[in-house]
Design an enzyme around this catalytic site. Structure first.
Site, short mmCIF file in Angstrom:
data_model
loop_
_atom_site.label_atom_id
_atom_site.label_comp_id
_atom_site.label_asym_id
_atom_site.label_seq_id
_atom_site.Cartn_x
_atom_site.Cartn_y
_atom_site.Cartn_z
N LEU A 64 0.82 -1.22 0.00
CA LEU A 64 0.00 0.00 0.00
C LEU A 64 0.85 1.26 0.00
O LEU A 64 0.34 2.37 0.21
CB LEU A 64 -0.96 -0.02 1.20
CG LEU A 64 -1.97 -1.16 1.22
CD1 LEU A 64 -2.87 -1.06 2.44
CD2 LEU A 64 -2.80 -1.17 -0.07
N GLY A 65 2.12 1.13 -0.27
CA GLY A 65 3.00 2.30 -0.39
C GLY A 65 2.80 2.96 -1.75
O GLY A 65 1.79 2.73 -2.43
N ARG A 90 -1.76 -2.61 6.75
CA ARG A 90 -2.92 -1.70 6.88
C ARG A 90 -4.09 -2.25 6.07
O ARG A 90 -3.89 -3.02 5.13
CB ARG A 90 -2.55 -0.31 6.33
CG ARG A 90 -1.56 0.44 7.21
CD ARG A 90 -1.20 1.78 6.59
NE ARG A 90 -0.32 1.64 5.43
CZ ARG A 90 -0.46 2.35 4.31
NH1 ARG A 90 -1.49 3.17 4.17
NH2 ARG A 90 0.40 2.20 3.32
N ASP A 106 2.93 -8.98 7.91
CA ASP A 106 3.89 -8.18 8.68
C ASP A 106 5.26 -8.81 8.51
O ASP A 106 5.51 -9.91 9.00
CB ASP A 106 3.48 -8.19 10.17
CG ASP A 106 4.50 -7.45 11.03
OD1 ASP A 106 4.23 -7.24 12.22
OD2 ASP A 106 5.59 -7.11 10.50
N ILE A 107 6.17 -8.13 7.80
CA ILE A 107 7.46 -8.75 7.48
C ILE A 107 8.31 -8.97 8.72
O ILE A 107 9.31 -9.69 8.68
CB ILE A 107 8.25 -7.89 6.48
CG1 ILE A 107 8.40 -6.47 7.01
CG2 ILE A 107 7.58 -7.90 5.11
CD1 ILE A 107 9.52 -5.73 6.38
N TYR A 195 18.23 4.84 6.23
CA TYR A 195 17.60 4.32 5.01
C TYR A 195 18.67 3.88 4.03
O TYR A 195 18.66 2.75 3.53
CB TYR A 195 16.72 5.43 4.40
CG TYR A 195 16.14 5.17 3.05
CD1 TYR A 195 16.42 6.03 1.98
CD2 TYR A 195 15.27 4.11 2.82
CE1 TYR A 195 15.86 5.83 0.73
CE2 TYR A 195 14.71 3.91 1.58
CZ TYR A 195 15.00 4.77 0.54
OH TYR A 195 14.44 4.57 -0.70
N ILE A 225 10.71 8.82 -7.29
CA ILE A 225 9.61 8.42 -8.17
C ILE A 225 8.44 9.38 -8.03
O ILE A 225 8.04 9.72 -6.91
CB ILE A 225 9.16 6.98 -7.85
CG1 ILE A 225 10.35 6.02 -7.94
CG2 ILE A 225 8.02 6.56 -8.78
CD1 ILE A 225 11.04 5.98 -9.29
C1 VAH Z 1 13.21 9.14 -0.65
N1 VAH Z 1 11.66 8.80 -2.46
O1 VAH Z 1 13.24 10.27 -0.93
C2 VAH Z 1 12.64 8.16 -1.66
C3 VAH Z 1 13.70 7.60 -2.54
C4 VAH Z 1 15.18 8.06 -4.27
C5 VAH Z 1 14.62 8.59 -3.09
O2 VAH Z 1 14.40 6.59 -2.06
O3 VAH Z 1 13.60 8.76 0.35
#
Ligand code: VAH
Length: 373
Positions: A64-65, A90, A106-107, A195, A225
């Site tokens: 759902l992302g 969700r 749920d991973i 991240y 994206i």
């Molecule tokens: C972010 N949209 O901004 C994501 C992505 C390429 C960026 O990984 O964190």
């Protein structure tokens, strides 16, 4: 005996449920009692028509992302509606719930995920669950759990069941010491966000499982994206989506990045097609298992100027967010995707001008519809 008939009999025998259900003439039906299986009143989910049987059975986590629903739509056109299962923690909105199979997953719950893979005979997994850059910096422990522990569960289940596993990486897997203009596939990767660190970890672990256990691991490093009907979730490139919504609804937009902050970006349709193409690429074409993909790079000022060609009265202000500006300043300016273009023929369709027209057309029609109602 022609191959088709032998196969049909083999499929019949293979799919004959242990519970002794009658194999119906054109489709196979199986009723099992595991709570984690997608059950529906007419059990149509499990009636797999023969044309669908020789397709992959796909599970999308984090469905759902921003990207899951669009990818499911694309894959269902190709492999059949019932062969692509969306999952998330969700509840799905109506249009998603009625578009095809959806299941809670749920991973971080290894047993739950394993049961889903077993009960639904999954052969491909697309792992979209992750906390993105900005929201990850605000929740480091949650990002570590979801992006790293979650990935370990997915890797182990993919290895155990011989799945083809796709995990997206990102421009965020590079850092301030990487060559930024352009950034090639193979270079220093010292990202400064949890991240980014978790995505470098995903790339390396996936490639390790590929070389050590022969796992069919495939990974694309996505740029930012841009999509019209699905919202991005807590990233640094989100401004490039928000501008369209605010421009149409409010006629004004406040940008949290400096006007000259250049970043690689891509329209969602190119991203989803690239994902399908790498998933279907013959293994012998892949000289690597992690590829950059690129379409365009632009900064907020260039995007604003392009939007103003259609909305000349758009008012824009800049209120820089230190955290996200810091992240953007550590990321690639231009992406080198020459290997993807060489190895499996990747080619993008949308540049900045097409991007702006397609986004305004979609959102304008939605706004027109909304206003009309
Ligand atoms: C972010 N949209 O901004 C994501 C992505 C390429 C960026 O990984 O964190």
């Amino acid at each position: 005996m022609p191959v088709g008939r032998t196969l049909t009999r083999a499929v019949h025998q293979a799919l004959s449920p242990v519970c002794g259900c009658q194999v119906l003439s054109t489709s196979v039906r199986c009723i099992s009692f595991s709570p984690r299986q997608v059950t529906s009143s007419d059990a149509s989910f499990h009636s797999v028509s023969f044309s669908e049987t020789d397709h992959p059975r796909v599970l999308i986590t984090g469905g759902l992302g921003q990207l899951g629903v669009g990818l499911a739509k694309l894959l269902r056109k190709r492999y059949g509606n019932n062969n692509v299962i969306l999952s998330d923690i969700r509840k799905p909105p109506d249009h998603v719930f009625h578009s095809g199979p959806f299941i809670y997953s749920d991973i971080l719950d290894y047993k739950n995920l394993r049961e889903i893979v077993v009960n639904n005979r999954i052969t491909w997994m697309i792992h979209y669950s992750a906390l993105l850059s900005a929201v990850g910096e605000a929740n480091v422990q949650l990002a570590r759990a979801v992006n790293i522990t979650g990935l370990h569960n997915v890797l182990d289940i993919a290895a155990e069941h011989g799945l083809r596993l796709f995990v997206p990486s990102t421009i965020g897997a590079f850092g301030p010491t990487s060559p930024r203009n352009p950034t090639p596939d193979l270079c220093i990767q010292r990202p400064r966000t949890i991240y980014g660190v978790s995505k470098v970890h995903a790339e390396l672990m996936g490639e390790y499982y590929h070389h050590r256990y022969g796992m069919d691991f495939r990974c694309l490093r996505y740029p930012g994206i841009i999509s019209a009907d699905t919202q991005p979730g807590g990233g640094t490139t989100d401004y490039a989506v928000q501008i369209f919504h605010d421009a149409i609804k409010e006629g004004k937009f406040e940008c949290y990045l400096k006007p000259d902050t250049c970043l690689p970006m891509m329209y969602i349709d190119d991203c989803l097609r690239a994902t399908l193409e790498i998933l279907e690429a013959p293994a012998e074409c892949l000289t690597m298992r992690t590829y950059n993909i690129n379409a365009m790079s632009f900064n907020p000022e260039e995007l604003v100027n392009e939007v103003r060609k259609y909305l000349p009265d758009l008012q824009v202000s800049y209120n820089v967010d230190k955290v996200r500006q810091g992240i953007a300043d550590s990321w690639p300016v231009k992406f080198d995707d020459s290997n993807a273009r060489k190895d499996w023929g990747w080619k993008h369709d949308y540049d900045l001008s097409e991007l702006v027209t397609v986004m305004l057309n979609i959102l304008n029609s939605e706004t027109r519809v909304a206003r009309a109602n």
